[in-house]
Write a protein that holds these residues in place. Structure first.
Motif, short mmCIF file in Angstrom:
data_model
loop_
_atom_site.label_atom_id
_atom_site.label_comp_id
_atom_site.label_asym_id
_atom_site.label_seq_id
_atom_site.Cartn_x
_atom_site.Cartn_y
_atom_site.Cartn_z
N UNK A 29 -7.62 -5.87 -1.82
CA UNK A 29 -7.39 -5.35 -0.48
C UNK A 29 -5.97 -5.64 0.01
N UNK A 30 -5.35 -6.68 -0.53
CA UNK A 30 -3.94 -6.89 -0.23
C UNK A 30 -3.10 -5.77 -0.82
N UNK A 31 -3.49 -5.31 -2.01
CA UNK A 31 -2.77 -4.16 -2.59
C UNK A 31 -3.01 -2.89 -1.79
N UNK A 32 -4.26 -2.71 -1.28
CA UNK A 32 -4.52 -1.56 -0.41
C UNK A 32 -3.65 -1.62 0.85
N UNK A 33 -3.53 -2.85 1.40
CA UNK A 33 -2.69 -3.01 2.60
C UNK A 33 -1.24 -2.70 2.30
N UNK A 34 -0.78 -3.03 1.08
CA UNK A 34 0.61 -2.79 0.73
C UNK A 34 0.96 -1.33 0.63
N UNK A 35 -0.02 -0.49 0.25
CA UNK A 35 0.28 0.94 0.11
C UNK A 35 -0.16 1.74 1.33
N UNK A 36 -0.73 1.08 2.32
CA UNK A 36 -1.16 1.78 3.53
C UNK A 36 -0.03 1.75 4.56
N UNK A 37 -0.26 2.39 5.66
CA UNK A 37 0.74 2.45 6.73
C UNK A 37 0.66 1.24 7.67
N UNK A 38 -0.25 0.29 7.36
CA UNK A 38 -0.41 -0.87 8.22
C UNK A 38 0.75 -1.83 8.07
N UNK A 39 1.02 -2.58 9.12
CA UNK A 39 2.03 -3.62 9.07
C UNK A 39 1.56 -4.75 8.17
N UNK A 40 2.45 -5.30 7.33
CA UNK A 40 2.02 -6.43 6.48
C UNK A 40 1.48 -7.59 7.29
N UNK A 41 1.98 -7.82 8.50
CA UNK A 41 1.50 -8.92 9.32
C UNK A 41 0.05 -8.71 9.78
N UNK A 42 -0.42 -7.47 9.72
CA UNK A 42 -1.80 -7.17 10.08
C UNK A 42 -2.65 -6.90 8.84
N UNK A 43 -2.09 -6.20 7.84
CA UNK A 43 -2.86 -5.79 6.66
C UNK A 43 -3.24 -6.95 5.77
N UNK A 44 -2.29 -7.88 5.52
CA UNK A 44 -2.61 -8.98 4.62
C UNK A 44 -3.62 -9.97 5.23
N UNK A 45 -3.50 -10.37 6.49
CA UNK A 45 -4.57 -11.20 7.07
C UNK A 45 -5.92 -10.50 7.08
N UNK A 46 -5.91 -9.16 7.30
CA UNK A 46 -7.17 -8.42 7.26
C UNK A 46 -7.77 -8.45 5.86
N UNK A 47 -6.92 -8.34 4.83
CA UNK A 47 -7.41 -8.44 3.45
C UNK A 47 -7.99 -9.82 3.18
#
Length: 365
Positions: A29-47
């Motif tokens: 899910x961290x990789x999904x966050x990396x290729x999505x339009x989400x901010x890393x500060x939000x995507x990685x904690x969500x993962x």
């Protein structure tokens, strides 16, 4: 140190498995966050919220499911996931396996509804209904597998408890039989000789001395057997300090019965019995002769023990006029139970010509 490590491995394996899956889910899910339009500060904690709680799913199944599903629904609405909610299925398995039925069903329904709603918000097209159904079935299948595992464990635990209860009951019955056979036989002889001594104390004092000698010898033998039984109960390896009585001890048994006023003839053919069968044969003869002493003395009694390659036969016959009642008392019950343990046959009844007969057959194969 190595032995302690081997003992810890079975308990550590599930924790290692859950931790490995939690790290893999977090990485995916961290990789999904990396290729999505989400901010890393939000995507990685969500993962991290989606994956890392799975490491403790066995200890806190419901809180872990709540965190994972909530985080995954937020990620779904933001179009972050690219797989069918595997972390949810992993958490649902834990809920099915370790949570009671009612809260587990409630958690399943809430999870399916929340996941389906998030998917419909994310992709509200008729073509995505199949995806919603697939995700719901995927999670439900994992939950059902968990329930099956829980039922299987409960069944195994019940079986183990029943086996333990049966083992305790059988051991208690075995000890009760041993105590009955030892105490009943000895006390019967002591009672008879004490009665004789009291009856002839004034007229024949010499017989009083003989009776007291029999009482002393019988009491001493009883103490030896009681110590052996206590040794069996106290020892860790379930073996006593004295050998178990067997065919070789029948002669002494016959002599003690003669002292109590019963003329016993003994005939033993063959030999070489296993210890357990030898003890059973001894106890059957002991109990049968004790019944003659208690209920038919003075009387004549014949004991025949025939050992062949296939079986051992036991026959105890007396000609007393007050023979023991067939089927009554703990003694006959104990003999019948001993024979049944080896799959043999047991008979005990009055003889048409008078007296009483005990017959038993114990297979050796």
């Amino acid at each position: 140190m190595s032995n302690r490590l081997f003992r810890l491995l079975p308990n550590a394996y599930p924790v290692v498995l859950d931790t490995a899956f939690a790290l893999c889910a977090t990485a995916v899910y961290a990789s999904f966050a990396g290729i999505s339009s989400l901010s890393p500060w939000f995507g990685y904690p969500l993962a991290a919220l989606i994956g890392l709680p799975l490491a403790v799913r066995r200890r806190y199944p419901l809180p872990v499911l709540a965190v994972v599903v909530t985080a995954l629904c937020v990620a779904t609405v933001l179009e972050m996931p690219l797989e069918p909610h595997s972390p949810t299925a992993f958490a649902l398995y834990a809920v099915g396996a370790w949570v009671p039925r009612r809260p587990a069903v409630t958690a399943l329904v809430a999870t399916v509804v929340m996941s389906g709603a998030a998917l419909m918000v994310s992709q509200p097209t008729p073509d995505d209904i199949g995806l919603v159904a697939f995700v719901g079935l995927y999670g439900s299948a994992a939950w059902a597998l968990g329930r099956f595992t829980r039922a299987r464990r409960a069944f195994a635990a019940r079986e183990e408890a029943e086996r333990a209860t049966r083992a305790v009951t059988e051991e208690r019955l075995r000890i009760a039989r041993e105590l009955h056979d030892v105490v009943a036989h000895s006390l019967s002889l002591i009672t008879v000789k004490a009665g004789v001594a009291a009856h002839v104390a004034r007229t024949r004092p010499d017989e009083v001395v003989d009776a007291l000698a029999v009482i002393e010898a019988t009491s001493r033998d009883t103490l030896v057997e009681m110590r052996r039984l206590l040794g069996v109960l106290r020892s860790d390896d379930a073996t006593g300090t004295a050998p178990m009585p067997g065919l070789a001890d029948l002669a002494g048994l016959v002599e003690r019965a003669a002292d109590a006023g019963v003329d016993v003839t003994l005939e033993v053919t063959g030999g070489g019995l296993p210890d357990g069968v030898g003890l059973t044969v001894f106890r059957i003869v002991q109990e049968s002769v004790t019944n003659v002493v208690k209920h038919a003395a003075p009387a004549r009694c014949s004991v025949r023990v025939a050992v062949t390659d296939d079986e051992v036969g036991i026959e105890v016959v007396d000609d007393g006029t007050r023979a023991a009642r067939a089927g009554g008392g703990h003694g006959l019950m104990g003999m019948r139970e001993r024979v049944a343990m080896y799959g043999g046959d047991f008979e005990a009844d009055r003889r048409p010509a008078g007296g009483f007969a005990v017959k038993a057959r114990i297979p050796l194969s």
